[in-house]
Design a protein around this motif. Structure first.
Motif, PDB file in Angstrom:
ATOM      1  N   ASP A 192       1.202   2.728  -3.472  1.00  0.00           N
ATOM      2  CA  ASP A 192      -0.327   3.165  -4.110  1.00  0.00           C
ATOM      3  C   ASP A 192      -0.220   4.639  -4.234  1.00  0.00           C
ATOM      4  O   ASP A 192      -0.085   5.080  -3.282  1.00  0.00           O
ATOM      5  N   PHE A 195      -1.800  11.209   1.659  1.00  0.00           N
ATOM      6  CA  PHE A 195      -0.781  11.570   2.673  1.00  0.00           C
ATOM      7  C   PHE A 195       0.116  12.978   2.236  1.00  0.00           C
ATOM      8  O   PHE A 195       0.038  13.720   3.182  1.00  0.00           O
ATOM      9  N   PHE A 211       1.068  -1.332  -0.133  1.00  0.00           N
ATOM     10  CA  PHE A 211      -0.076  -0.268  -0.078  1.00  0.00           C
ATOM     11  C   PHE A 211       1.004   1.350  -0.102  1.00  0.00           C
ATOM     12  O   PHE A 211       0.491   2.124  -0.442  1.00  0.00           O
ATOM     13  N   PHE A 222      -2.741   6.173  -1.892  1.00  0.00           N
ATOM     14  CA  PHE A 222      -2.049   6.228  -0.457  1.00  0.00           C
ATOM     15  C   PHE A 222      -1.190   7.703  -0.510  1.00  0.00           C
ATOM     16  O   PHE A 222      -1.200   8.507   0.690  1.00  0.00           O
ATOM     17  N   GLU A 223      -0.335   7.789  -1.401  1.00  0.00           N
ATOM     18  CA  GLU A 223       0.714   8.795  -1.623  1.00  0.00           C
ATOM     19  C   GLU A 223      -0.286  10.370  -1.840  1.00  0.00           C
ATOM     20  O   GLU A 223       0.259  11.212  -1.118  1.00  0.00           O
TER      21      GLU A 223
END
Length: 143
Positions: free
Chosen positions: A51, A58, A48, A54-55
């Motif tokens: 991914d 964040f 993950f 996700f990035e």
């Protein structure tokens, strides 16, 4: 515009800057190391982390926290250096997770790593300015 610094920051602002600095620094390390560890992430159950969703999440979190903490820091200490460090860093982060991810992983990693380090630096400078604002010179002061 009033140039008188406001009272020392509350503990919450210091926590926000510390979380922001840590998040930005971890983001920069993640992006710098990603090209080298991409193949082993699935073996560790951490796929993950590679991914794009996700990035992006964040980066959105780090950007929101940075703007919130640094603008409030500016209101307290009236010094623009943290914002002047953060704004190009945020631009690099956004370019890295939007446009650059379609070109090459190296360009993506360089942009996001540099952006993360700039944003982390902005938080550290903001913390330092807050510390200076709260420092009172007295008879027991060594400075």
């Amino acid at each position: 515009m009033d140039s008188t610094p406001t009272p020392p920051p509350t503990r919450w602002w210091n926590v926000a800057d510390r979380v922001g600095a840590t998040a930005s620094f971890l983001c920069a390390i993640h992006c710098a190391a990603l090209p080298f560890v991409l193949a082993i992430l699935p073996l560790l159950g951490l796929s993950f982390l590679a991914d794009h969703g996700f990035e992006r999440g964040f980066v959105l979190f780090a950007s929101t926290l940075a703007l919130f903490a640094l603008v409030n820091g500016y209101r307290r200490h009236h010094r623009s250096l943290p914002l002047r460090l953060a704004l190009p860093g945020l631009a690099l982060l956004v370019m890295g997770v939007t446009f650059a991810e379609n070109y090459s992983i190296i360009l993506h990693s360089v942009l996001v790593t540099c952006g993360g380090f700039l944003v982390a630096s902005a938080h550290f400078v903001n913390l330092r300015f807050d510390r200076q604002l709260g420092h009172v010179h007295g008879p027991h002061c060594a400075h």
